[in-house]
Design a protein around this motif. Sequence first.
Motif, short mmCIF file in Angstrom:
data_model
loop_
_atom_site.label_atom_id
_atom_site.label_comp_id
_atom_site.label_asym_id
_atom_site.label_seq_id
_atom_site.Cartn_x
_atom_site.Cartn_y
_atom_site.Cartn_z
N ASP A 103 17.42 70.59 -34.08
CA ASP A 103 18.61 71.44 -33.96
C ASP A 103 18.66 72.48 -35.09
O ASP A 103 19.04 73.64 -34.86
CB ASP A 103 19.88 70.60 -33.97
N MET A 104 18.27 72.08 -36.29
CA MET A 104 18.25 73.00 -37.42
C MET A 104 17.28 74.16 -37.15
O MET A 104 17.58 75.32 -37.43
CB MET A 104 17.83 72.25 -38.69
N ASN A 151 18.76 76.46 -34.42
CA ASN A 151 19.86 77.24 -34.99
C ASN A 151 19.35 78.37 -35.88
O ASN A 151 19.87 79.49 -35.86
CB ASN A 151 20.80 76.33 -35.78
N GLN A 209 17.93 81.05 -33.54
CA GLN A 209 18.99 81.79 -32.87
C GLN A 209 19.75 82.71 -33.83
O GLN A 209 20.13 83.83 -33.47
CB GLN A 209 19.97 80.81 -32.21
N LYS A 210 19.94 82.25 -35.05
CA LYS A 210 20.68 83.03 -36.04
C LYS A 210 19.98 84.35 -36.37
O LYS A 210 20.64 85.37 -36.63
CB LYS A 210 20.87 82.21 -37.32
N HIS A 242 14.48 73.25 -25.09
CA HIS A 242 14.98 74.48 -25.71
C HIS A 242 14.23 75.74 -25.30
O HIS A 242 14.67 76.85 -25.63
CB HIS A 242 14.94 74.33 -27.23
#
Length: 273
Positions: free
Chosen positions: A28-29, A32, A35-36, A64
Amino acid sequence: MIVRLFDEKEHAQSYWKYRISPSQEIIDMIINFLQKHRSSPQELELAVDVGCGSGQGTVLLGPHFTKVVGTDVSPAQLEMATQHATAHNITYRECPAEQLPMADGSADLVISIAAFHWFDHARFLKEADRVLKPRGCLVLLDYSIIMELSYGDCSHALNDICKELYAALLLYRNPYLGANCRDRYKGTYDKLEYPDKEWHEELWVRKTVPLSHYMGMIQSLSNYQAMQKDDPEKANQLSHDITHRLMRAMGVSCPETELLLSVRYSGLLACKP
């Protein structure tokens, strides 16, 4: 790829069974971070898992991305990965890390988990940069073989025994790795000319496993495999002695007794300009 290991079928089976994958929190990190730093919220199309081994980390990326490709130089490892592939969007390719069969600017993510240290680092980084899209993400993770065991009130005693195990294995460390893999990853982070990047020193993965599972993971490590090839009796005796000492410290008679295994990952996340 400079060093070829993990090629035997029996070792590939052990690798699949015992290696500890990154946690969902680590995955998840990574997502993220990607995506950021993306310029637009488009669908994530392609992830490339380089040095994927038997695919434990590759399968975590499937939900994903539209497509995930795991690459490795070991046919035995890829055979094991293919046997356990269940998602339609995950495939595997046999190739060196420095010669990826992907088009220029095609990948949203190029990731290597516990494999980058075996590569020709300069050639791989150039190849990863070629394959990544602008604003694509490069992730290089590794974990320390110095793990922590927890069981009741004897955790300190268990880890003292394990320190002796790690010291014995250190004598069989592959010379290509140098003194410390962590320093190689951190050095790569420091020199990498991507302006948006993060270094993570401690990413803990904790899992309850049988004691036999922990010992299986130890036996799958390159250090132990080198010892076994050099002196099988010595390797087998070490494994036997450590197992029984840990059982005595735990006050149990069965190696299937479960304990908490903590594995420390570290590594870098970087976004291509």
